[in-house]
Design a protein around this motif. Sequence first.
Motif, PDB file in Angstrom:
ATOM      1  N   SER A  72       9.099 -17.040 -19.998  1.00 27.34           N
ATOM      2  CA  SER A  72       9.740 -16.760 -18.924  1.00 27.34           C
ATOM      3  C   SER A  72       8.743 -16.522 -17.143  1.00 27.34           C
ATOM      4  N   VAL A  73       7.594 -16.836 -17.436  1.00 29.75           N
ATOM      5  CA  VAL A  73       6.664 -16.396 -15.990  1.00 29.75           C
ATOM      6  C   VAL A  73       6.364 -17.552 -16.549  1.00 29.75           C
ATOM      7  N   PRO A  74       6.348 -18.644 -15.295  1.00 29.03           N
ATOM      8  CA  PRO A  74       5.836 -19.693 -14.393  1.00 29.03           C
ATOM      9  C   PRO A  74       5.048 -20.439 -14.575  1.00 29.03           C
ATOM     10  N   ARG A  75       5.269 -22.316 -15.330  1.00 28.62           N
ATOM     11  CA  ARG A  75       3.705 -22.125 -15.702  1.00 28.62           C
ATOM     12  C   ARG A  75       2.929 -22.348 -15.013  1.00 28.62           C
ATOM     13  N   GLU A  76       3.475 -22.594 -13.744  1.00 25.52           N
ATOM     14  CA  GLU A  76       2.295 -23.508 -12.296  1.00 25.52           C
ATOM     15  C   GLU A  76       1.436 -21.848 -11.890  1.00 25.52           C
ATOM     16  N   ILE A  77       1.798 -20.896 -12.122  1.00 24.52           N
ATOM     17  CA  ILE A  77       1.085 -19.665 -11.770  1.00 24.52           C
ATOM     18  C   ILE A  77       0.275 -19.816 -12.833  1.00 24.52           C
ATOM     19  N   VAL A  78       0.334 -19.663 -13.743  1.00 22.38           N
ATOM     20  CA  VAL A  78      -0.887 -19.593 -15.411  1.00 22.38           C
ATOM     21  C   VAL A  78      -2.054 -20.171 -14.909  1.00 22.38           C
ATOM     22  N   GLU A  79      -1.206 -21.675 -14.522  1.00 22.21           N
ATOM     23  CA  GLU A  79      -2.112 -23.165 -14.808  1.00 22.21           C
ATOM     24  C   GLU A  79      -2.924 -22.658 -14.023  1.00 22.21           C
ATOM     25  N   PHE A  93      17.606  16.188 -27.975  1.00 22.73           N
ATOM     26  CA  PHE A  93      18.452  15.573 -26.874  1.00 22.73           C
ATOM     27  C   PHE A  93      18.126  15.749 -25.642  1.00 22.73           C
ATOM     28  N   PHE A  94      17.130  16.497 -25.382  1.00 22.01           N
ATOM     29  CA  PHE A  94      17.392  17.524 -23.632  1.00 22.01           C
ATOM     30  C   PHE A  94      15.064  16.701 -23.862  1.00 22.01           C
ATOM     31  N   LEU A  95      15.098  17.035 -25.194  1.00 18.64           N
ATOM     32  CA  LEU A  95      13.286  15.773 -24.825  1.00 18.64           C
ATOM     33  C   LEU A  95      12.872  14.615 -24.755  1.00 18.64           C
ATOM     34  N   THR A  96      14.571  14.077 -25.433  1.00 22.07           N
ATOM     35  CA  THR A  96      14.356  12.353 -25.072  1.00 22.07           C
ATOM     36  C   THR A  96      14.600  12.370 -23.716  1.00 22.07           C
ATOM     37  N   LEU A  97      15.349  12.973 -23.009  1.00 20.98           N
ATOM     38  CA  LEU A  97      16.071  13.078 -22.176  1.00 20.98           C
ATOM     39  C   LEU A  97      15.278  13.199 -20.981  1.00 20.98           C
ATOM     40  N   THR A  98      14.071  14.198 -20.928  1.00 18.50           N
ATOM     41  CA  THR A  98      13.237  14.181 -20.149  1.00 18.50           C
ATOM     42  C   THR A  98      11.728  13.301 -20.338  1.00 18.50           C
ATOM     43  N   PHE A  99      11.789  12.914 -21.527  1.00 23.01           N
ATOM     44  CA  PHE A  99      11.112  11.861 -22.150  1.00 23.01           C
ATOM     45  C   PHE A  99      11.045  10.061 -21.721  1.00 23.01           C
ATOM     46  N   ALA A 100      11.743   9.677 -21.323  1.00 21.10           N
ATOM     47  CA  ALA A 100      12.880   8.677 -20.846  1.00 21.10           C
ATOM     48  C   ALA A 100      12.531   8.615 -19.240  1.00 21.10           C
ATOM     49  N   ALA A 101      13.266  10.314 -18.356  1.00 20.54           N
ATOM     50  CA  ALA A 101      13.491  10.598 -16.933  1.00 20.54           C
ATOM     51  C   ALA A 101      11.727  10.211 -16.791  1.00 20.54           C
ATOM     52  N   LEU A 102      11.146  11.056 -17.455  1.00 22.34           N
ATOM     53  CA  LEU A 102       9.664  11.013 -16.576  1.00 22.34           C
ATOM     54  C   LEU A 102       8.420   9.296 -17.150  1.00 22.34           C
ATOM     55  N   THR A 103       8.834   8.713 -18.305  1.00 18.17           N
ATOM     56  CA  THR A 103       9.016   7.372 -17.975  1.00 18.17           C
ATOM     57  C   THR A 103       8.758   6.300 -17.080  1.00 18.17           C
ATOM     58  N   LEU A 104       9.817   6.728 -16.853  1.00 19.27           N
ATOM     59  CA  LEU A 104      11.082   5.718 -15.740  1.00 19.27           C
ATOM     60  C   LEU A 104      10.281   5.828 -15.121  1.00 19.27           C
ATOM     61  N   ARG A 105      10.094   6.808 -14.444  1.00 14.99           N
ATOM     62  CA  ARG A 105       9.781   7.398 -13.231  1.00 14.99           C
ATOM     63  C   ARG A 105       8.194   6.844 -12.515  1.00 14.99           C
ATOM     64  N   VAL A 106       7.208   7.301 -13.935  1.00 14.64           N
ATOM     65  CA  VAL A 106       6.160   7.531 -14.107  1.00 14.64           C
ATOM     66  C   VAL A 106       5.572   6.097 -13.719  1.00 14.64           C
ATOM     67  N   THR A 107       6.194   5.265 -14.579  1.00 20.66           N
ATOM     68  CA  THR A 107       6.320   3.427 -14.586  1.00 20.66           C
ATOM     69  C   THR A 107       6.812   2.696 -13.379  1.00 20.66           C
ATOM     70  N   ARG A 108       7.016   3.576 -12.454  1.00 24.55           N
ATOM     71  CA  ARG A 108       7.926   2.709 -11.410  1.00 24.55           C
ATOM     72  C   ARG A 108       7.329   1.972 -10.366  1.00 24.55           C
ATOM     73  N   ARG A 109       7.429   1.002 -10.488  1.00 23.25           N
ATOM     74  CA  ARG A 109       6.945   0.562  -9.358  1.00 23.25           C
ATOM     75  C   ARG A 109       7.649  -1.213  -8.546  1.00 23.25           C
ATOM     76  N   GLU A 110       6.658  -1.604  -7.854  1.00 22.63           N
ATOM     77  CA  GLU A 110       7.601  -2.407  -7.284  1.00 22.63           C
ATOM     78  C   GLU A 110       7.986  -3.673  -7.742  1.00 22.63           C
ATOM     79  N   THR A 111       8.628  -4.614  -8.078  1.00 18.99           N
ATOM     80  CA  THR A 111       9.305  -6.114  -9.040  1.00 18.99           C
ATOM     81  C   THR A 111       8.147  -7.023  -8.064  1.00 18.99           C
ATOM     82  N   ILE A 112       7.832  -8.024  -8.873  1.00 13.82           N
ATOM     83  CA  ILE A 112       6.631  -8.532  -8.570  1.00 13.82           C
ATOM     84  C   ILE A 112       7.481  -9.902  -8.373  1.00 13.82           C
ATOM     85  N   GLU A 113       7.839 -11.000  -7.642  1.00 14.09           N
ATOM     86  CA  GLU A 113       8.748 -11.641  -7.363  1.00 14.09           C
ATOM     87  C   GLU A 113       7.623 -12.901  -7.727  1.00 14.09           C
ATOM     88  N   MET A 114       9.039 -13.712  -8.322  1.00 16.61           N
ATOM     89  CA  MET A 114       7.967 -15.334  -9.037  1.00 16.61           C
ATOM     90  C   MET A 114       8.285 -16.466  -8.153  1.00 16.61           C
TER      91      MET A 114
END
Length: 303
Positions: A190-197, A282-303
Amino acid sequence: MRRGKYPFIIGFLIVPVTLYVTYVVAPYIQAFQLAMTNWRGVSANAKFVGLENFERLLKDDTFWAAVRHHGIILLVMPLVTIIIALFFAFMLNVGGGSRGGELRGIWGSKFYRLVFFFPQLLAVVIVGVIFNRVYAPDDSGLLNGMLGSVGIDPVLFMADKNIALWAMIAVLVWQAIGFYVVLFSAGMASVPREIVEAAMIDGASRFSLFFRVTLPLLWDTLQVAWVYLGIAAFDAFAIVQVLSVDEGGPDNATTVLGMEIYKSAFREYQMGYASAMGVALFFLTLTFAALTLRVTRRETIEM
């Protein structure tokens, strides 16, 4: 048309939502309730014991061993799986270089996609049976047969408590890689070929192309993959059940919370205590998912 919109939506959703509440939400709520009792699962009698089961968990060495194993799996399995899957996906999409002004994957990339995805078609139990033979402690095992051919004594992969967990993680990685190769391949496609080329015209090496162009544009896909793999790391029950020695052995070296929940509930008939472990999981899994989404959150790169 607008007046009939909401009745239509409600009518469309009422059956699946009812089924979800009945078979997913309600059992979760019941598990919280059972965790506060000493119910044994064989009668209707259940005495309310408050937080006694959770206090017992804090003193249970086997419970903490299972949590520690989840931590090791959580650190190793997602990282190794993502690195290998990214490498294979990159090679399958642009590893063949540029031919005729068009980037292509390595020769036979379509066939390799099928090969990598094949483990996903196998039931977990079948995977466990296959690796029982791979890890067999004599020359009949695939790995020990290869080691014996070069004069190395057989290795007790599943009977040595220093090796068993790592052998289990290797199986989890092997099983997961195929799905994430396909997932990352779809993201790269899905990455535009023009960018790669354009990057290649500017003189970007494959190393730079991967880390400066492809990887940033795949960040959202990587985030989802990390969460899914983390949740899988908190599962692993089926593989441990089929592959391990003495259900989580030797000496609890491969046990996980799912295995301890199973043994407490269906071997020792301590449904209340098993439910407390389920709540903790349940709480270990929920905590992991929430922390991962929080820590790895960044602005979406527009293509």
